[in-house]
Write a protein that holds these residues in place. Structure first.
Motif, PDB file in Angstrom:
ATOM      1  N   ASN A  29       0.864  -1.349   0.177  1.00 14.34           N
ATOM      2  CA  ASN A  29      -0.272  -0.032   0.066  1.00 14.34           C
ATOM      3  C   ASN A  29       0.881   1.130   0.202  1.00 14.34           C
ATOM      4  O   ASN A  29       0.564   2.185   0.596  1.00 14.34           O
ATOM      5  CB  ASN A  29      -0.891   0.051   1.124  1.00 14.34           C
ATOM      6  CG  ASN A  29      -1.926  -1.077   1.144  1.00 14.34           C
ATOM      7  OD1 ASN A  29      -2.693  -1.380   0.229  1.00 14.34           O
ATOM      8  ND2 ASN A  29      -1.980  -1.902   2.368  1.00 14.34           N
ATOM      9  N   ASP A  67       2.957  -3.189  -5.772  1.00  8.39           N
ATOM     10  CA  ASP A  67       3.192  -1.497  -6.361  1.00  8.39           C
ATOM     11  C   ASP A  67       4.315  -1.581  -7.364  1.00  8.39           C
ATOM     12  O   ASP A  67       4.956  -0.430  -7.500  1.00  8.39           O
ATOM     13  CB  ASP A  67       3.496  -0.664  -5.064  1.00  8.39           C
ATOM     14  CG  ASP A  67       2.369  -0.635  -3.979  1.00  8.39           C
ATOM     15  OD1 ASP A  67       1.222  -0.640  -4.290  1.00  8.39           O
ATOM     16  OD2 ASP A  67       2.628  -0.743  -2.810  1.00  8.39           O
ATOM     17  N   ASN A 103      -8.196  -2.175 -12.068  1.00  9.21           N
ATOM     18  CA  ASN A 103      -7.467  -2.648 -10.992  1.00  9.21           C
ATOM     19  C   ASN A 103      -8.221  -2.576  -9.700  1.00  9.21           C
ATOM     20  O   ASN A 103      -8.125  -2.170  -8.555  1.00  9.21           O
ATOM     21  CB  ASN A 103      -6.106  -2.057 -10.701  1.00  9.21           C
ATOM     22  CG  ASN A 103      -5.145  -2.844  -9.523  1.00  9.21           C
ATOM     23  OD1 ASN A 103      -5.375  -4.013  -9.273  1.00  9.21           O
ATOM     24  ND2 ASN A 103      -4.348  -2.073  -8.990  1.00  9.21           N
ATOM     25  N   TRP A 106      -7.314  -5.462  -5.770  1.00  7.73           N
ATOM     26  CA  TRP A 106      -6.539  -5.034  -4.446  1.00  7.73           C
ATOM     27  C   TRP A 106      -5.557  -3.991  -4.926  1.00  7.73           C
ATOM     28  O   TRP A 106      -4.753  -3.926  -5.870  1.00  7.73           O
ATOM     29  CB  TRP A 106      -5.690  -6.024  -3.784  1.00  7.73           C
ATOM     30  CG  TRP A 106      -6.424  -7.261  -3.338  1.00  7.73           C
ATOM     31  CD1 TRP A 106      -6.915  -8.349  -4.018  1.00  7.73           C
ATOM     32  CD2 TRP A 106      -6.666  -7.447  -1.945  1.00  7.73           C
ATOM     33  NE1 TRP A 106      -7.494  -9.213  -3.123  1.00  7.73           N
ATOM     34  CE2 TRP A 106      -7.364  -8.766  -2.115  1.00  7.73           C
ATOM     35  CE3 TRP A 106      -6.560  -6.848  -0.878  1.00  7.73           C
ATOM     36  CZ2 TRP A 106      -8.043  -9.314  -0.775  1.00  7.73           C
ATOM     37  CZ3 TRP A 106      -7.220  -7.293   0.424  1.00  7.73           C
ATOM     38  CH2 TRP A 106      -7.910  -8.460   0.238  1.00  7.73           C
ATOM     39  N   GLN A 107      -5.629  -2.748  -4.280  1.00  5.83           N
ATOM     40  CA  GLN A 107      -4.981  -1.565  -4.697  1.00  5.83           C
ATOM     41  C   GLN A 107      -3.523  -1.746  -4.933  1.00  5.83           C
ATOM     42  O   GLN A 107      -2.645  -1.400  -5.854  1.00  5.83           O
ATOM     43  CB  GLN A 107      -5.217  -0.533  -3.416  1.00  5.83           C
ATOM     44  CG  GLN A 107      -4.354   0.760  -4.004  1.00  5.83           C
ATOM     45  CD  GLN A 107      -4.639   1.807  -2.717  1.00  5.83           C
ATOM     46  OE1 GLN A 107      -5.390   1.726  -2.051  1.00  5.83           O
ATOM     47  NE2 GLN A 107      -3.557   2.763  -2.624  1.00  5.83           N
ATOM     48  N   THR A 108      -3.180  -2.567  -3.971  1.00  7.23           N
ATOM     49  CA  THR A 108      -1.475  -2.708  -3.764  1.00  7.23           C
ATOM     50  C   THR A 108      -1.003  -3.840  -4.717  1.00  7.23           C
ATOM     51  O   THR A 108       0.213  -3.692  -4.991  1.00  7.23           O
ATOM     52  CB  THR A 108      -1.139  -2.610  -2.477  1.00  7.23           C
ATOM     53  OG1 THR A 108       0.519  -2.779  -2.306  1.00  7.23           O
ATOM     54  CG2 THR A 108      -1.409  -4.373  -1.968  1.00  7.23           C
ATOM     55  N   TYR A 110      -1.533  -6.072  -8.543  1.00  6.99           N
ATOM     56  CA  TYR A 110      -2.032  -5.890  -9.964  1.00  6.99           C
ATOM     57  C   TYR A 110      -1.464  -6.957 -10.649  1.00  6.99           C
ATOM     58  O   TYR A 110      -0.116  -6.836 -10.975  1.00  6.99           O
ATOM     59  CB  TYR A 110      -1.555  -4.471 -10.410  1.00  6.99           C
ATOM     60  CG  TYR A 110      -2.411  -4.064 -11.470  1.00  6.99           C
ATOM     61  CD1 TYR A 110      -3.549  -4.804 -12.009  1.00  6.99           C
ATOM     62  CD2 TYR A 110      -2.164  -2.615 -12.169  1.00  6.99           C
ATOM     63  CE1 TYR A 110      -4.331  -4.028 -12.979  1.00  6.99           C
ATOM     64  CE2 TYR A 110      -2.811  -2.349 -13.284  1.00  6.99           C
ATOM     65  CZ  TYR A 110      -3.932  -3.054 -13.769  1.00  6.99           C
ATOM     66  OH  TYR A 110      -4.662  -2.546 -14.873  1.00  6.99           O
ATOM     67  N   PHE A 229      -1.978   2.017  -8.788  1.00  9.00           N
ATOM     68  CA  PHE A 229      -1.805   1.841  -7.261  1.00  9.00           C
ATOM     69  C   PHE A 229      -2.418   2.781  -6.637  1.00  9.00           C
ATOM     70  O   PHE A 229      -2.173   2.650  -5.134  1.00  9.00           O
ATOM     71  CB  PHE A 229      -0.515   1.320  -7.238  1.00  9.00           C
ATOM     72  CG  PHE A 229       0.109   0.216  -7.790  1.00  9.00           C
ATOM     73  CD1 PHE A 229      -0.188  -1.022  -7.510  1.00  9.00           C
ATOM     74  CD2 PHE A 229       1.058   0.393  -8.743  1.00  9.00           C
ATOM     75  CE1 PHE A 229       0.411  -2.158  -8.341  1.00  9.00           C
ATOM     76  CE2 PHE A 229       1.672  -0.494  -9.685  1.00  9.00           C
ATOM     77  CZ  PHE A 229       1.331  -1.883  -9.506  1.00  9.00           C
ATOM     78  N   GLU A 230      -3.010   3.560  -6.848  1.00  7.40           N
ATOM     79  CA  GLU A 230      -3.941   4.693  -6.250  1.00  7.40           C
ATOM     80  C   GLU A 230      -5.216   4.018  -5.716  1.00  7.40           C
ATOM     81  O   GLU A 230      -5.586   2.897  -6.275  1.00  7.40           O
ATOM     82  CB  GLU A 230      -4.202   5.895  -6.983  1.00  7.40           C
ATOM     83  CG  GLU A 230      -3.072   6.550  -7.393  1.00  7.40           C
ATOM     84  CD  GLU A 230      -3.251   7.979  -8.238  1.00  7.40           C
ATOM     85  OE1 GLU A 230      -4.417   8.079  -8.303  1.00  7.40           O
ATOM     86  OE2 GLU A 230      -2.495   8.744  -8.686  1.00  7.40           O
ATOM     87  N   PRO A 231      -6.001   4.517  -5.045  1.00  6.58           N
ATOM     88  CA  PRO A 231      -7.177   3.998  -4.382  1.00  6.58           C
ATOM     89  C   PRO A 231      -8.182   3.603  -5.801  1.00  6.58           C
ATOM     90  O   PRO A 231      -8.439   4.536  -6.444  1.00  6.58           O
ATOM     91  CB  PRO A 231      -7.949   5.169  -3.475  1.00  6.58           C
ATOM     92  CG  PRO A 231      -6.769   5.663  -2.948  1.00  6.58           C
ATOM     93  CD  PRO A 231      -5.585   5.849  -3.982  1.00  6.58           C
ATOM     94  N   PRO A 232      -8.607   2.482  -5.835  1.00  4.66           N
ATOM     95  CA  PRO A 232      -9.461   2.142  -7.063  1.00  4.66           C
ATOM     96  C   PRO A 232     -10.823   2.670  -7.043  1.00  4.66           C
ATOM     97  O   PRO A 232     -11.396   2.960  -5.946  1.00  4.66           O
ATOM     98  CB  PRO A 232      -9.242   0.580  -6.996  1.00  4.66           C
ATOM     99  CG  PRO A 232      -9.302   0.220  -5.401  1.00  4.66           C
ATOM    100  CD  PRO A 232      -8.669   1.298  -5.042  1.00  4.66           C
TER     101      PRO A 232
END
Length: 314
Positions: A29, A67, A103, A106-108, A110, A229-232
């Motif tokens: 994250n 990330d 994505n 999960w945010q972190t 991919y 990797f920002e909040p989806p």
């Protein structure tokens, strides 16, 4: 074990029949795509070699390089897993095709074949490393350990590759030459090699069916932006899959300099030409052959997939 290594002795004295570990060498994250060389952070995992755990099976669940979308971290981690005796390793999450453009999983994390082709190809190479590398063999510290068995990773060029007699795989353009080009199967990612010259940005696979007959599978270009990797958000596209046509030159001894190209999937049913690439091709599945080939004579499956199987993004 990774939650608290102080419990190692208690596990040794218990009735537990095996142990599991987790590993996120790039953290979790960050909120943005990381930059820089993280290979030294995937150099070793000494806690899996604790003497009180020596007689227990070792499983990794879960692992990832959060990330990042590089082509090097997964093979490096698989190398370490085998070095410390891991028998099974499971990646944490794979993104569904329907949501990977955003994505949303999960945010972190991919990982998807179409939308993160280089990272996906590195995962395929890492799986081969788990199968091919012996357990408990040490390859030394970084950068000495960038070559291990038939594998090679390089931060410069973001390259992970497997160069063996039966397989040639790479995540970026490479100068490597497979030792048995006429009978090897190549399943490379975007980039070029001694086998394929390609300017696209999507994954492609090239598998030998029999002498003079190969299956080519091409996916759309993956074009990311900086927000992966920002909040989806369901309204925020972070990678676009673009079906574009790129020249492709394929050099295989059993095909020769001029060979036939036949489309297999409806997505690429346009008229095709010779010299290895359709005149107006789109991503899809093709049969490349040195001479005429009856499509009915082709196998129904190749490996674990149908010969005509192809799932593009919608």
């Amino acid at each position: 074990m990774s939650q608290d290594f102080r419990i190692a002795d208690a596990i040794r004295r218990s009735k537990a029949q095996g142990i599991t570990f987790g590993w996120y060498p790039t953290g979790l994250n960050a909120g943005h795509e990381l930059e820089g060389n993280y290979l030294r952070g995937a150099d070793a995992y000494p806690d899996m070699l604790r003497p009180e755990l020596a007689r227990l099976p070792r499983i990794v669940y879960e692992f990832d390089s959060p990330d990042l979308r590089t082509g090097t971290m997964y093979p490096a981690m698989a190398r370490v897993f085998r070095t410390v005796g891991t028998q099974f390793a499971a990646m944490f999450a794979y993104d569904m095709l329907a949501t990977s453009s955003r994505n949303l999983g999960w945010q972190t994390h991919y990982l998807n074949l179409v939308y993160t082709p280089r990272k996906a190809m590195s995962a395929i190479i890492a799986a081969e490393a788990m199968r091919r590398l012996p357990r408990m063999q040490d390859y030394g510290p970084y950068p000495q350990n960038t070559r291990f068995g038939d594998f090679h990773i390089a931060y410069d060029g973001d390259l992970g590759e497997l160069v063996a007699r039966d397989a040639f795989m790479y995540t970026s353009s490479t100068n490597a030459k497979p030792p048995n080009l006429g009978s090897s199967s190549a399943s490379p990612d975007n980039g070029s090699s001694s086998t394929v010259a390609y300017e696209g940005e999507g994954v492609y696979f090239l598998d030998k069916i029999r002498p003079g007959v190969w299956r080519l599978e091409v996916y759309p270009d993956a074009v990311p932006d900086s927000r992966s990797f920002e909040p989806p958000s369901a309204d925020k596209v972070v990678t676009r899959a673009l079906s574009r046509t790129w020249p492709m030159t394929i050099t295989l001894p059993d095909l020769g300099p001029s060979f036939s190209t036949q489309p297999i999937t409806a997505a690429n049913s346009q008229t095709v030409g010779r010299d290895g690439w359709p005149v107006h091709g789109h991503p899809g599945v093709y049969v490349l052959s040195a001479g005429a080939v009856d499509l009915a004579s082709l196998p129904a499956t190749i490996g674990h997939i149908g010969f005509r199987e192809y799932t593009p993004p919608v």
